[in-house]
Design an enzyme around this catalytic site. Sequence first.
Site, PDB file in Angstrom:
ATOM      1  N   GLU A   1       0.808  -1.238   0.000  1.00 44.51           N
ATOM      2  CA  GLU A   1       0.000   0.000   0.000  1.00 44.51           C
ATOM      3  C   GLU A   1       0.840   1.286   0.000  1.00 44.51           C
ATOM      4  OE1 GLU A   1      -1.821  -3.005   0.120  1.00 44.51           O
ATOM      5  OE2 GLU A   1      -3.484  -1.583   0.125  1.00 44.51           O
TER       6      GLU A   1
ATOM      7  N   TYR B   1       3.502   2.000   1.953  1.00 42.57           N
ATOM      8  CA  TYR B   1       4.125   2.374   3.231  1.00 42.57           C
ATOM      9  C   TYR B   1       5.645   2.149   3.167  1.00 42.57           C
ATOM     10  CZ  TYR B   1      -0.563   2.834   5.180  1.00 42.57           C
ATOM     11  OH  TYR B   1      -1.846   3.236   5.427  1.00 42.57           O
TER      12      TYR B   1
ATOM     13  N   HIS C   1      -1.564   3.697  -1.710  1.00 41.41           N
ATOM     14  CA  HIS C   1      -2.633   4.661  -1.386  1.00 41.41           C
ATOM     15  C   HIS C   1      -2.672   5.815  -2.388  1.00 41.41           C
ATOM     16  CE1 HIS C   1      -4.056   2.663   2.072  1.00 41.41           C
ATOM     17  NE2 HIS C   1      -3.023   2.898   2.847  1.00 41.41           N
TER      18      HIS C   1
ATOM     19  N   GLN D   1     -18.158   4.585   3.705  1.00 35.49           N
ATOM     20  CA  GLN D   1     -18.694   5.783   4.351  1.00 35.49           C
ATOM     21  C   GLN D   1     -18.467   5.853   5.859  1.00 35.49           C
ATOM     22  OE1 GLN D   1     -22.392   5.670   1.448  1.00 35.49           O
ATOM     23  NE2 GLN D   1     -22.734   7.168   3.053  1.00 35.49           N
TER      24      GLN D   1
HETATM   25  P1  FAD Z   1     -36.271   6.679   2.328  1.00 37.12           P
HETATM   26  O1  FAD Z   1     -35.247   5.739   1.858  1.00 37.12           O
HETATM   27  O2  FAD Z   1     -36.630   7.811   1.490  1.00 37.12           O
HETATM   28  O3  FAD Z   1     -37.571   5.826   2.686  1.00 37.12           O
HETATM   29  C1  FAD Z   1     -38.789   6.438   3.014  1.00 37.12           C
HETATM   30  C2  FAD Z   1     -39.921   5.469   2.703  1.00 37.12           C
HETATM   31  O4  FAD Z   1     -41.110   5.971   3.272  1.00 37.12           O
HETATM   32  C3  FAD Z   1     -40.180   5.303   1.222  1.00 37.12           C
HETATM   33  O5  FAD Z   1     -40.095   3.933   0.885  1.00 37.12           O
HETATM   34  C4  FAD Z   1     -41.599   5.835   1.026  1.00 37.12           C
HETATM   35  O6  FAD Z   1     -42.326   5.097   0.071  1.00 37.12           O
HETATM   36  C5  FAD Z   1     -42.185   5.653   2.413  1.00 37.12           C
HETATM   37  N1  FAD Z   1     -43.293   6.558   2.718  1.00 37.12           N
HETATM   38  C6  FAD Z   1     -43.270   7.906   2.741  1.00 37.12           C
HETATM   39  N2  FAD Z   1     -44.490   8.382   3.114  1.00 37.12           N
HETATM   40  C7  FAD Z   1     -45.283   7.303   3.306  1.00 37.12           C
HETATM   41  C8  FAD Z   1     -46.636   7.136   3.701  1.00 37.12           C
HETATM   42  N3  FAD Z   1     -47.425   8.168   3.999  1.00 37.12           N
HETATM   43  N4  FAD Z   1     -47.113   5.881   3.800  1.00 37.12           N
HETATM   44  C9  FAD Z   1     -46.345   4.796   3.513  1.00 37.12           C
HETATM   45  N5  FAD Z   1     -45.049   4.922   3.151  1.00 37.12           N
HETATM   46  C10 FAD Z   1     -44.534   6.153   3.048  1.00 37.12           C
HETATM   47  N6  FAD Z   1     -26.914   7.077   0.836  1.00 37.12           N
HETATM   48  C11 FAD Z   1     -25.749   6.609   1.228  1.00 37.12           C
HETATM   49  O7  FAD Z   1     -25.510   6.511   2.418  1.00 37.12           O
HETATM   50  N7  FAD Z   1     -24.813   6.200   0.336  1.00 37.12           N
HETATM   51  C12 FAD Z   1     -25.016   6.262  -0.980  1.00 37.12           C
HETATM   52  O8  FAD Z   1     -24.163   5.868  -1.757  1.00 37.12           O
HETATM   53  C13 FAD Z   1     -26.240   6.767  -1.436  1.00 37.12           C
HETATM   54  N8  FAD Z   1     -26.491   6.872  -2.745  1.00 37.12           N
HETATM   55  C14 FAD Z   1     -27.696   7.321  -3.155  1.00 37.12           C
HETATM   56  C15 FAD Z   1     -27.943   7.399  -4.506  1.00 37.12           C
HETATM   57  C16 FAD Z   1     -29.183   7.814  -4.953  1.00 37.12           C
HETATM   58  C17 FAD Z   1     -29.413   7.896  -6.416  1.00 37.12           C
HETATM   59  C18 FAD Z   1     -30.198   8.149  -4.033  1.00 37.12           C
HETATM   60  C19 FAD Z   1     -31.550   8.562  -4.501  1.00 37.12           C
HETATM   61  C20 FAD Z   1     -29.941   8.094  -2.678  1.00 37.12           C
HETATM   62  C21 FAD Z   1     -28.688   7.701  -2.234  1.00 37.12           C
HETATM   63  N9  FAD Z   1     -28.372   7.661  -0.886  1.00 37.12           N
HETATM   64  C22 FAD Z   1     -27.180   7.171  -0.473  1.00 37.12           C
HETATM   65  C23 FAD Z   1     -29.283   8.222   0.113  1.00 37.12           C
HETATM   66  C24 FAD Z   1     -30.071   7.149   0.873  1.00 37.12           C
HETATM   67  O9  FAD Z   1     -30.725   6.300  -0.026  1.00 37.12           O
HETATM   68  C25 FAD Z   1     -31.044   7.841   1.786  1.00 37.12           C
HETATM   69  O10 FAD Z   1     -30.322   8.673   2.658  1.00 37.12           O
HETATM   70  C26 FAD Z   1     -31.856   6.867   2.609  1.00 37.12           C
HETATM   71  O11 FAD Z   1     -32.582   6.000   1.800  1.00 37.12           O
HETATM   72  C27 FAD Z   1     -32.831   7.617   3.518  1.00 37.12           C
HETATM   73  O12 FAD Z   1     -33.497   6.674   4.277  1.00 37.12           O
HETATM   74  P2  FAD Z   1     -34.925   6.950   4.911  1.00 37.12           P
HETATM   75  O13 FAD Z   1     -35.312   5.655   5.520  1.00 37.12           O
HETATM   76  O14 FAD Z   1     -34.872   8.141   5.779  1.00 37.12           O
HETATM   77  O15 FAD Z   1     -35.885   7.334   3.722  1.00 37.12           O
HETATM   78  P1  NAP Z   2     -26.742  17.433  -1.734  1.00 37.01           P
HETATM   79  O1  NAP Z   2     -25.468  16.744  -1.534  1.00 37.01           O
HETATM   80  O2  NAP Z   2     -27.235  18.319  -0.671  1.00 37.01           O
HETATM   81  O3  NAP Z   2     -26.597  18.239  -3.091  1.00 37.01           O
HETATM   82  C1  NAP Z   2     -27.607  19.041  -3.564  1.00 37.01           C
HETATM   83  C2  NAP Z   2     -27.112  19.844  -4.765  1.00 37.01           C
HETATM   84  O4  NAP Z   2     -28.144  20.660  -5.199  1.00 37.01           O
HETATM   85  C3  NAP Z   2     -25.939  20.723  -4.471  1.00 37.01           C
HETATM   86  O5  NAP Z   2     -25.019  20.608  -5.531  1.00 37.01           O
HETATM   87  C4  NAP Z   2     -26.517  22.135  -4.416  1.00 37.01           C
HETATM   88  O6  NAP Z   2     -25.490  22.927  -4.947  1.00 37.01           O
HETATM   89  C5  NAP Z   2     -27.740  22.023  -5.279  1.00 37.01           C
HETATM   90  N1  NAP Z   2     -28.889  22.815  -4.840  1.00 37.01           N
HETATM   91  C6  NAP Z   2     -29.377  22.958  -3.583  1.00 37.01           C
HETATM   92  N2  NAP Z   2     -30.482  23.742  -3.604  1.00 37.01           N
HETATM   93  C7  NAP Z   2     -30.695  24.077  -4.887  1.00 37.01           C
HETATM   94  C8  NAP Z   2     -31.673  24.861  -5.525  1.00 37.01           C
HETATM   95  N3  NAP Z   2     -32.656  25.448  -4.840  1.00 37.01           N
HETATM   96  N4  NAP Z   2     -31.588  25.017  -6.862  1.00 37.01           N
HETATM   97  C9  NAP Z   2     -30.610  24.438  -7.561  1.00 37.01           C
HETATM   98  N5  NAP Z   2     -29.647  23.697  -6.997  1.00 37.01           N
HETATM   99  C10 NAP Z   2     -29.687  23.513  -5.669  1.00 37.01           C
HETATM  100  O7  NAP Z   2     -27.895  16.403  -2.005  1.00 37.01           O
HETATM  101  P2  NAP Z   2     -28.011  15.178  -2.985  1.00 37.01           P
HETATM  102  O8  NAP Z   2     -26.995  15.178  -4.040  1.00 37.01           O
HETATM  103  O9  NAP Z   2     -29.428  15.194  -3.378  1.00 37.01           O
HETATM  104  O10 NAP Z   2     -27.757  13.944  -2.056  1.00 37.01           O
HETATM  105  C11 NAP Z   2     -28.618  13.665  -0.957  1.00 37.01           C
HETATM  106  C12 NAP Z   2     -27.918  12.861   0.073  1.00 37.01           C
HETATM  107  O11 NAP Z   2     -27.708  11.543  -0.420  1.00 37.01           O
HETATM  108  C13 NAP Z   2     -26.563  13.461   0.351  1.00 37.01           C
HETATM  109  O12 NAP Z   2     -26.585  14.198   1.539  1.00 37.01           O
HETATM  110  C14 NAP Z   2     -25.652  12.290   0.436  1.00 37.01           C
HETATM  111  O13 NAP Z   2     -25.203  12.094   1.762  1.00 37.01           O
HETATM  112  C15 NAP Z   2     -26.468  11.076   0.009  1.00 37.01           C
HETATM  113  N6  NAP Z   2     -25.726  10.448  -1.074  1.00 37.01           N
HETATM  114  C16 NAP Z   2     -24.541   9.936  -0.789  1.00 37.01           C
HETATM  115  C17 NAP Z   2     -23.787   9.383  -1.790  1.00 37.01           C
HETATM  116  C18 NAP Z   2     -22.462   8.780  -1.483  1.00 37.01           C
HETATM  117  O14 NAP Z   2     -21.804   8.298  -2.381  1.00 37.01           O
HETATM  118  N7  NAP Z   2     -22.027   8.741  -0.259  1.00 37.01           N
HETATM  119  C19 NAP Z   2     -24.252   9.366  -3.078  1.00 37.01           C
HETATM  120  C20 NAP Z   2     -25.485   9.910  -3.350  1.00 37.01           C
HETATM  121  C21 NAP Z   2     -26.207  10.469  -2.326  1.00 37.01           C
HETATM  122  P3  NAP Z   2     -25.565  24.509  -5.052  1.00 37.01           P
HETATM  123  O15 NAP Z   2     -26.321  24.964  -3.846  1.00 37.01           O
HETATM  124  O16 NAP Z   2     -24.139  24.954  -5.088  1.00 37.01           O
HETATM  125  O17 NAP Z   2     -26.228  24.789  -6.351  1.00 37.01           O
HETATM  126 FE1  SF4 Z   3     -17.298   0.156   5.354  1.00 39.10          FE
HETATM  127 FE2  SF4 Z   3     -19.593  -0.858   6.255  1.00 39.10          FE
HETATM  128 FE3  SF4 Z   3     -19.552   0.511   3.969  1.00 39.10          FE
HETATM  129 FE4  SF4 Z   3     -18.466  -1.930   4.167  1.00 39.10          FE
HETATM  130  S1  SF4 Z   3     -20.639  -1.399   4.380  1.00 39.10           S
HETATM  131  S2  SF4 Z   3     -17.545  -0.171   3.198  1.00 39.10           S
HETATM  132  S3  SF4 Z   3     -17.626  -1.875   6.200  1.00 39.10           S
HETATM  133  S4  SF4 Z   3     -19.099   1.293   5.999  1.00 39.10           S
END
Ligand code: FAD
Ligand code: NAP
Ligand code: SF4
Length: 691
Positions: free
Chosen positions: A170, A172, A258, A345
């Site tokens: 890695e 080191y 790294h 993460q």
């Molecule tokens: P959600 O996952 O939004 O779940 C809420 C649920 O509540 C939904 O299934 C909805 O149908 C249900 N619901 C809402 N209202 C009602 C109602 N009235 N009755 C019945 N059901 C209802 N996070 C990461 O940590 N790492 C990542 O790499 C990552 N990548 C992402 C990529 C994408 C494209 C997206 C969209 C998200 C990503 N996230 C990632 C974010 C992550 O998915 C969310 O932070 C997480 O799912 C939030 O969990 P939650 O349980 O709060 O809500």
């Molecule tokens: P985000 O990280 O908060 O990014 C939102 C983006 O929208 C920013 O680029 C912001 O940039 C822009 N924005 C905010 N308000 C806006 C407005 N009113 N009009 C236009 N642009 C606006 O949120 P996200 O990308 O939706 O992701 C949501 C969460 O999912 C994140 O917090 C992240 O933790 C999680 N997630 C994680 C991963 C991962 O790989 N770990 C991957 C996907 C998602 P400006 O304000 O500069 O325009």
């Molecule tokens: Fe690290 Fe857990 Fe994500 Fe695996 S699932 S990469 S152990 S945080």
Amino acid sequence: MKYPLTFEPIELGHVTLPNRVIMGSMHTGLEEIDQTGERIAAFYAARALGGCALIVTGGVAPNEEGSTGIPSKPDSYGRLDSPRSLAIHQRVTQAVHDEGGRILLQILHTGRYSYAPGSVAPSAIQAPISAHVPRELTGADITRTIHDFAKCAQRAQEGGYDGVEIMGSEGYLINQFIAQRTNHRTDEWGGAYENRIRFPVEIVRQTREMVGPDFIIMFRLSMIDLVEGGSDWEEVVELAKALEEAGATVLNTGIGWHEARVPTIAQATPRQAWSWVTRRMMGEVSIPLITSNRFNAPDQVEEALRDGHADMVSMARPFLADADFMNKALDGDEAAINTCIACNQACLDHIFSMKTCSCLVNPRACNETRFATTPSDKPQRIAVVGAGPAGMSFASEAAERGHQVVLFDAEKKIGGQLNIARNVPGKTEFDETVRYFGNRLERTGVEIRLGIRVGLPDLEAGFDQVVLATGIEPRDLDIPGADHPKVCSYIDILTGRVVAGKRVAVIGAGGIGFDTSEFLLAAPGHDHAHVPSFMRKWGVNPGWGQGEGGLRGGLAEAPAPDAPFRDITLLQRKTTPLGAGLGKTTGWIHRAEMKLGKVRMLGGVQYQKVDDAGLHVTVNGQSEVLDVDTVVVCAGQLPRRDLLEGLQARGVPAHLIGGADVASELDAKRAIQQGLTLAESLSNPQAQACA
Ligand code: FAD
Ligand code: NAP
Ligand code: SF4
């Protein structure tokens, strides 16, 4: 027996292990803070109890200048140079042995990768990822450092370890001696290859002399450096042979330094992408070989052993995700395994931000002494609205504590946004998380009601508590033309409801903006898991080890990614570099993906309007029309909590978790952890929330 090769015993020096899987070394951050060994002992003992045959600890430095440079409390586990720290190590090894496991101490000298200003290296060459220029070691320093390694191994023996792993990969210190890139010395420790490998060979030889025969010496050998000026394959083989000769018991595989610009363990890397490297070493030495990187399921381990890629397999992060991985594999109960999704993460991103490591899918990791699944003495009937990560986590934890739980979701399947995220290249791993929770919900007896959009009447009667895990609403664009047919949300794109045109503007460059861009760059039917395409894309020489061209270190002449499928412009209003807020250890990969995909990145943008001509913006005071077919809005989210007020008005106790609680900076890590913490506090109000 479903995995006969995995569970075939193997002799490693003086011990016989019951299976072929080791837990690879991981720095947990507990090393610097645990002054009694309680937390570390509980962490490792849980993995030994869970069936892991051999554990390698996080790295301990052989001397002060070899430390990581992370500030550490006095006499904490991360040291092995005082009677008090020795007692901590003895506590840890005893705890592992009590559970029937074996444990090796990793000896790690960081060399020029130390965070501290006083770092040392074979030559005074600064690493591209370090803040300091290291001091060049003198000949006397080198002799002393070799002795320090051997002495550290001897102390590990006193501490009750079954052996040591000498960290030689890695990038080191040991790697820094081996490679031309970092070793420009002209004395007997530099120049010809036999001089450059004298340092690792002497370390192993003197260690063996110091510890005697009944002690495992594992050497982590960098089998492919993935940096310019790294070793040639013939040199790696020569070193492997010399290490065997010097007294190594077993060789572990290291992949990439790294500072390498090739993903080696993150989600961008297909599963089991690197075991071919170890396979090319098979037969070159007679001691066992361990392969590593991006293994996370029992069938992959079995396949690698069956295909002769290695004698053993190392997995590290999968043991954070599930301490009982091996026992579940032994029982053929894969459905119950909480699979590591390679997100980094809560493990590596935490470590590189100086925080204690844990796991996104298993917040108990490194918090073993804090969480107990104590049954509630007052079981209640609880409604959980939303079966995303927060709701699934809470529901299963609460049911495990004896509560009667009903979990609702408007969708026809559990998983929430994970079912959308899984469509992003590399993120199909989220399917494992949904499968794991589905299995756990069933086993804990949670009643699941899907396809029901819950309203207040559903919750008014019959429940003692309501948990709102209702997630988020995507933020809409608020400019003229936001309702133009060109405009859609990332959800439309990622669910396939809308197919984007060839020219796309992506508004918002957070995690989802980057993810959506990666999705749009890939041609339909693109197979993210195809290892040869991955190697081509990132510039790895597939003929490595077969005498087929390429550069030193296993690199190809140049990366050859597939042509981007779409022409994308990624935009944000901020003037900071795009992607600056992405994961500490993965952000560079996403930024590199954009570069490979020729994505135009624009910061400091003001959005004006959308019309038939495209997206009108102002950048640094200059107006521009982006002539695009599709505008995808990834502008963040707002909490969805429309039920809260009504419940409060009716006096129904209600709790918010996940996105329903706070939408900004929400991720699945926080959602899952909040689910666990709330279940714990509702069941055992005295419980301490985890860090
Ligand atoms: P959600 O996952 O939004 O779940 C809420 C649920 O509540 C939904 O299934 C909805 O149908 C249900 N619901 C809402 N209202 C009602 C109602 N009235 N009755 C019945 N059901 C209802 N996070 C990461 O940590 N790492 C990542 O790499 C990552 N990548 C992402 C990529 C994408 C494209 C997206 C969209 C998200 C990503 N996230 C990632 C974010 C992550 O998915 C969310 O932070 C997480 O799912 C939030 O969990 P939650 O349980 O709060 O809500
Ligand atoms: P985000 O990280 O908060 O990014 C939102 C983006 O929208 C920013 O680029 C912001 O940039 C822009 N924005 C905010 N308000 C806006 C407005 N009113 N009009 C236009 N642009 C606006 O949120 P996200 O990308 O939706 O992701 C949501 C969460 O999912 C994140 O917090 C992240 O933790 C999680 N997630 C994680 C991963 C991962 O790989 N770990 C991957 C996907 C998602 P400006 O304000 O500069 O325009
Ligand atoms: Fe690290 Fe857990 Fe994500 Fe695996 S699932 S990469 S152990 S945080």
